[in-house]
Scaffold this motif. Structure first.
Motif, PDB file in Angstrom:
ATOM      1  N   ASP A 202       0.818  -1.223   0.000  1.00 53.88           N
ATOM      2  CA  ASP A 202       0.000   0.000   0.000  1.00 53.88           C
ATOM      3  C   ASP A 202       0.849   1.268   0.000  1.00 53.88           C
ATOM      4  O   ASP A 202       0.478   2.273  -0.612  1.00 53.88           O
ATOM      5  N   ILE A 203       1.968   1.214   0.722  1.00 48.69           N
ATOM      6  CA  ILE A 203       2.828   2.387   0.911  1.00 48.69           C
ATOM      7  C   ILE A 203       4.256   2.026   0.523  1.00 48.69           C
ATOM      8  O   ILE A 203       4.893   1.176   1.152  1.00 48.69           O
ATOM      9  N   SER A 204       4.770   2.673  -0.521  1.00 49.60           N
ATOM     10  CA  SER A 204       6.133   2.411  -0.990  1.00 49.60           C
ATOM     11  C   SER A 204       7.066   3.524  -0.531  1.00 49.60           C
ATOM     12  O   SER A 204       6.812   4.703  -0.775  1.00 49.60           O
ATOM     13  N   ILE A 205       8.143   3.123   0.124  1.00 48.02           N
ATOM     14  CA  ILE A 205       9.056   4.055   0.782  1.00 48.02           C
ATOM     15  C   ILE A 205      10.443   3.988   0.130  1.00 48.02           C
ATOM     16  O   ILE A 205      10.949   2.893  -0.138  1.00 48.02           O
ATOM     17  N   HIS A 206      11.032   5.154  -0.105  1.00 41.75           N
ATOM     18  CA  HIS A 206      12.397   5.195  -0.648  1.00 41.75           C
ATOM     19  C   HIS A 206      13.225   6.277   0.025  1.00 41.75           C
ATOM     20  O   HIS A 206      12.725   7.376   0.272  1.00 41.75           O
ATOM     21  N   ALA A 207      14.468   5.953   0.284  1.00 43.59           N
ATOM     22  CA  ALA A 207      15.445   6.981   0.624  1.00 43.59           C
ATOM     23  C   ALA A 207      15.973   7.509  -0.699  1.00 43.59           C
ATOM     24  O   ALA A 207      16.852   6.894  -1.320  1.00 43.59           O
ATOM     25  N   ALA A 208      15.408   8.621  -1.159  1.00 43.02           N
ATOM     26  CA  ALA A 208      15.856   9.216  -2.424  1.00 43.02           C
ATOM     27  C   ALA A 208      17.289   9.715  -2.307  1.00 43.02           C
ATOM     28  O   ALA A 208      17.928  10.019  -3.319  1.00 43.02           O
ATOM     29  N   THR A 209      17.794   9.778  -1.083  1.00 42.68           N
ATOM     30  CA  THR A 209      19.210  10.049  -0.820  1.00 42.68           C
ATOM     31  C   THR A 209      20.097   9.115  -1.621  1.00 42.68           C
ATOM     32  O   THR A 209      21.189   9.507  -2.058  1.00 42.68           O
ATOM     33  N   LYS A 210      19.622   7.883  -1.813  1.00 39.67           N
ATOM     34  CA  LYS A 210      20.448   6.849  -2.418  1.00 39.67           C
ATOM     35  C   LYS A 210      20.463   6.966  -3.950  1.00 39.67           C
ATOM     36  O   LYS A 210      20.971   7.938  -4.486  1.00 39.67           O
ATOM     37  N   TYR A 211      19.906   6.006  -4.663  1.00 41.78           N
ATOM     38  CA  TYR A 211      20.053   5.972  -6.117  1.00 41.78           C
ATOM     39  C   TYR A 211      19.352   7.105  -6.865  1.00 41.78           C
ATOM     40  O   TYR A 211      19.908   7.592  -7.868  1.00 41.78           O
ATOM     41  N   PRO A 212      18.174   7.557  -6.458  1.00 47.44           N
ATOM     42  CA  PRO A 212      17.578   8.681  -7.209  1.00 47.44           C
ATOM     43  C   PRO A 212      18.472   9.920  -7.227  1.00 47.44           C
ATOM     44  O   PRO A 212      18.699  10.511  -8.281  1.00 47.44           O
ATOM     45  N   ALA A 213      18.997  10.331  -6.065  1.00 45.04           N
ATOM     46  CA  ALA A 213      19.910  11.475  -6.030  1.00 45.04           C
ATOM     47  C   ALA A 213      21.253  11.083  -6.640  1.00 45.04           C
ATOM     48  O   ALA A 213      21.798  11.783  -7.499  1.00 45.04           O
ATOM     49  N   HIS A 215      24.460  11.036  -5.899  1.00 38.86           N
ATOM     50  CA  HIS A 215      25.764  11.690  -5.848  1.00 38.86           C
ATOM     51  C   HIS A 215      26.220  12.030  -4.427  1.00 38.86           C
ATOM     52  O   HIS A 215      27.097  12.874  -4.233  1.00 38.86           O
ATOM     53  N   SER A 216      25.622  11.380  -3.428  1.00 42.33           N
ATOM     54  CA  SER A 216      26.053  11.510  -2.027  1.00 42.33           C
ATOM     55  C   SER A 216      26.026  12.949  -1.517  1.00 42.33           C
ATOM     56  O   SER A 216      26.854  13.331  -0.691  1.00 42.33           O
ATOM     57  N   ASP A 217      25.072  13.735  -2.023  1.00 38.49           N
ATOM     58  CA  ASP A 217      25.033  15.138  -1.597  1.00 38.49           C
ATOM     59  C   ASP A 217      23.632  15.647  -1.258  1.00 38.49           C
ATOM     60  O   ASP A 217      23.465  16.828  -0.936  1.00 38.49           O
ATOM     61  N   ILE A 218      22.644  14.778  -1.321  1.00 47.08           N
ATOM     62  CA  ILE A 218      21.256  15.191  -1.070  1.00 47.08           C
ATOM     63  C   ILE A 218      20.628  14.247  -0.050  1.00 47.08           C
ATOM     64  O   ILE A 218      20.811  13.030  -0.120  1.00 47.08           O
ATOM     65  N   LEU A 219      19.863  14.803   0.885  1.00 46.59           N
ATOM     66  CA  LEU A 219      19.045  14.014   1.803  1.00 46.59           C
ATOM     67  C   LEU A 219      17.578  14.220   1.435  1.00 46.59           C
ATOM     68  O   LEU A 219      17.095  15.352   1.415  1.00 46.59           O
ATOM     69  N   MET A 220      16.878  13.123   1.135  1.00 50.29           N
ATOM     70  CA  MET A 220      15.454  13.225   0.828  1.00 50.29           C
ATOM     71  C   MET A 220      14.829  11.843   0.873  1.00 50.29           C
ATOM     72  O   MET A 220      15.487  10.828   0.603  1.00 50.29           O
ATOM     73  N   GLY A 221      13.543  11.792   1.210  1.00 49.55           N
ATOM     74  CA  GLY A 221      12.783  10.559   1.157  1.00 49.55           C
ATOM     75  C   GLY A 221      11.512  10.767   0.372  1.00 49.55           C
ATOM     76  O   GLY A 221      10.992  11.888   0.305  1.00 49.55           O
ATOM     77  N   THR A 222      11.017   9.697  -0.244  1.00 48.05           N
ATOM     78  CA  THR A 222       9.724   9.750  -0.915  1.00 48.05           C
ATOM     79  C   THR A 222       8.824   8.657  -0.349  1.00 48.05           C
ATOM     80  O   THR A 222       9.294   7.573   0.003  1.00 48.05           O
ATOM     81  N   VAL A 223       7.531   8.972  -0.244  1.00 50.96           N
ATOM     82  CA  VAL A 223       6.540   7.993   0.191  1.00 50.96           C
ATOM     83  C   VAL A 223       5.395   8.043  -0.805  1.00 50.96           C
ATOM     84  O   VAL A 223       4.800   9.109  -1.024  1.00 50.96           O
ATOM     85  N   SER A 224       5.096   6.903  -1.416  1.00 48.79           N
ATOM     86  CA  SER A 224       4.050   6.825  -2.437  1.00 48.79           C
ATOM     87  C   SER A 224       2.958   5.874  -1.971  1.00 48.79           C
ATOM     88  O   SER A 224       3.250   4.808  -1.426  1.00 48.79           O
ATOM     89  N   ALA A 225       1.713   6.264  -2.206  1.00 44.61           N
ATOM     90  CA  ALA A 225       0.574   5.475  -1.716  1.00 44.61           C
ATOM     91  C   ALA A 225      -0.373   5.105  -2.839  1.00 44.61           C
ATOM     92  O   ALA A 225      -0.477   5.830  -3.847  1.00 44.61           O
ATOM     93  N   ASN A 226      -1.071   3.985  -2.652  1.00 43.85           N
ATOM     94  CA  ASN A 226      -2.135   3.652  -3.591  1.00 43.85           C
ATOM     95  C   ASN A 226      -3.358   4.526  -3.298  1.00 43.85           C
ATOM     96  O   ASN A 226      -3.380   5.296  -2.327  1.00 43.85           O
ATOM     97  N   ALA A 227      -4.378   4.431  -4.139  1.00 39.54           N
ATOM     98  CA  ALA A 227      -5.532   5.327  -4.039  1.00 39.54           C
ATOM     99  C   ALA A 227      -6.242   5.204  -2.689  1.00 39.54           C
ATOM    100  O   ALA A 227      -6.697   6.206  -2.124  1.00 39.54           O
ATOM    101  N   LYS A 228      -6.307   3.998  -2.155  1.00 37.61           N
ATOM    102  CA  LYS A 228      -7.026   3.775  -0.898  1.00 37.61           C
ATOM    103  C   LYS A 228      -6.393   4.513   0.268  1.00 37.61           C
ATOM    104  O   LYS A 228      -7.088   4.954   1.195  1.00 37.61           O
TER     105      LYS A 228
END
Length: 396
Positions: A202-213, A215-228
Motif C-alpha cells: 500500500d505504501i512504498s518508501i524510498h530513501a531518495a538520498t540513495k540511487y535517485p539522487a 551523488h552523495s550530496d542530497i538528503l530526501m525521502g519519498t513515500v508513495s501510496a495507492n488510491a485507498k
C-alpha cells in the motif's frame, strides 16, 4: 507532456526516466523545471484566500518544483500520490505516524533498517503502539502473528545489511485479509527493479538520498501510496508540517534522468565482484540476492527485475576475538572504497556491520560482516582495492 503521456506509458525505463516529471512547454521551452523557492503564496482576492481556490497555497503544500518530482515518482511507482520528506528515515516514520494510533499492534521485519528499529522501540512504543518483530522468511506464516489490533505490517526487501528476501505478495495478501496496511522500504531496488504497489503493498518508501539522487550530496525521502491510502498519508504529512526542499527536489529530479543507466552499471559491477568474492578463500559467505547460492534467490528471481550495487560478505575469521581486528585491518587498507554511511552514490563504500540489535535474523557466523557499496569505478580497480584489504586482514 501532452503528446508524450501515452507514448511514455509503454516506453523503456531510460526513456521514461528522461522525460517524466517535466513539461518544457510550461516553462518557455526550458528542458528542466525551475527551482521555485516559496513560503508565502499570494491570492488574487479574499474569497480565493478563504476557499484556497488555487493550485498552490503555501510552500509546505507543494511548488512546481516539488510537484515535478512527485509526478515523476508517481509515474514510476504507479501510485496515486507521493509526498517528499527530508530524509529516508522520515519516509518511514511519517507513514507509521499516519496509520498507527495508541493501542495498535505493528509487525516490523527483524531485518529492518536500524534507525527504523530505534524509532519503533522508542517513540512509537512511547506513543502506545505495540511493536513486534518477525522473521523475514516468514511468508504467509505471518498470519499466526496477527492480532485484532494489528494495523500495519512493515516490510523491507532485501533486508538491511543481510539482504534477506521477503515473499511480499504472500505477506500483503494476509495483511489485507486482516485489514492491515502494508508498507515497504524499497530503497535497495528502486521502482526500476521492483514496484511494490504491483505486488500488494500500500505504501512504498524510498530513501531518495540513495540511487535517485545518486551523488552523495542530497538528503530526501519519498513515500508513495495507492488510491485507498493516499488521502490519509497526505493529511498526516500536512499535519506534521514535513516537506522536501525545492533545491533538493530539483537535484533528485535531475538524478532520476541517469538512474537507469547508473543502476545498470551498479548491478553489473556488484554482481561481478560478488561472484569473484565467492571464490576467495578469505570469504566465508557472500550475501547477494542475485547469486544462486543465496537463500532468497528464488524470490528475488521471481519478483525483481534487477539488483543494485550493495551487498555484504562474511570475512573469514578463526575466532570471535579476531572479528573486529580483521574487519578494521581490511577497511583501513582500502583506498578506492570510502568508509562512510549511506550508499547509492557514484563511489564505492565499505562498512563493518553491527547486528547486535537483531532478535530473530541473527548475524551470519564465520567472521565479521562487511557491507560493500559498489560504485561506478572500474571493476578491476575495485577488485585490486579489495585485494589490499584481504592482504591486511590476513596479516592479523
Amino acid at each position: 507532456m501532452k503528446d508524450k503521456d501515452g507514448l511514455l506509458q509503454n516506453a523503456g525505463i531510460n526513456t521514461r526516466l528522461s522525460h517524466l516529471g517535466n513539461d518544457p512547454s510550461e516553462y518557455h521551452g526550458f528542458v528542466n523545471p525551475p527551482v521555485v523557492h516559496a513560503s508565502t503564496v499570494l491570492f488574487p482576492n479574499a474569497k480565493a484566500m478563504e476557499t484556497r481556490a488555487q493550485k498552490y497555497t503555501y510552500g509546505t503544500r507543494g511548488t512546481p518544483t516539488t510537484d515535478a518530482l512527485c509526478e515523476a515518482i508517481d509515474a514510476l511507482e504507479g501510485s496515486a500520490g507521493t509526498i517528499l520528506v527530508p530524509s529516508g528515515l522520515a519516509a518511514v516514520t511519517v507513514p507509521f505516524l499516519a496509520f498507527l494510533s495508541s493501542g495498535d499492534h505493528a509487525l516490523i521485519v527483524d531485518s529492518v533498517y536500524t534507525p527504523t528499529r530505534h524509532f519503533c522501540d522508542t517513540m512509537l512504543t512511547r506513543l502506545g503502539v505495540e511493536v513486534e518483530y518477525y522473521d523475514p522468511a516468514i511468508g504467509a506464516g505471518i498470519e499466526q502473528l496477527f492480532k485484532p489490533n494489528t494495523k500495519l505490517v512493515h516490510t523491507e526487501a532485501p533486508g538491511s545489511n543481510t539482504f534477506e528476501m521477503q515473499d511480499i505478495p504472500a505477506i500483503a495478501a494476509i495483511a489485507h485479509k486482516h485489514g492491515a496496511v502494508v508498507a515497504m522500504d524499497n530503497t535497495w531496488a528502486t521502482p526500476v527493479y521492483f514496484r511494490p504497489l504491483d505486488f500488494g503493498v500500500d505504501i512504498s518508501i524510498h530513501a531518495a538520498t540513495k540511487y535517485p539522487a545518486g551523488h552523495s550530496d542530497i538528503l530526501m525521502g519519498t513515500v508513495s501510496a495507492n488510491a485507498k491510502h493516499w488521502e490519509q498519508l497526505k493529511e498526516a504529512n500536512i499535519t506534521l508540517g514535513i516537506c522536501g526542499a525545492p533545491d533538493d527536489a530539483y537535484q533528485v529530479l535531475r538524478g532520476l534522468r541517469t538512474m537507469g543507466i547508473r543502476l545498470e552499471r551498479h548491478n553489473e559491477s556488484a554482481l561481478a565482484v560478488a561472484k569473484w568474492l565467492e571464490g576467495r578463500e578469505e570469504v566465508a559467505k557472500v550475501l547477494h540476492p542475485a547469486l544462486p547460492s543465496f537463500k532468497g534467490h528464488d524470490i528475488w528471481k521471481r519478483d525483481f527485475k534487477g539488483a543494485s550495487g550493495i551487498f555484504s560478505f562474511v570475512l573469514k575469521a578463526d575466532s570471535a576475538e579476531q572479528y573486529k581486528a580483521k574487519a578494521h585491518a581490511f577497511l583501513d587498507a582500502l583506498s578506492i572504497f570510502g568508509l562512510g554511511w549511506s550508499w547509492g552514490g557514484f563511489e564505492c563504500l565499505a562498512v563493518h556491520v553491527n547486528l547486535n540489535d537483531r532478535r530473530i535474523a541473527k548475524a551470519p557466523e564465520g567472521g565479521p560482516l562487511i557491507r560493500l557499496q559498489i560504485g561506478l569505478e572500474d571493476v578491476a580497480d575495485i577488485k585490486a582495492d579489495i585485494e589490499r584489504g584481504f592482504a591486511a586482514s590476513n596479516a592479523v
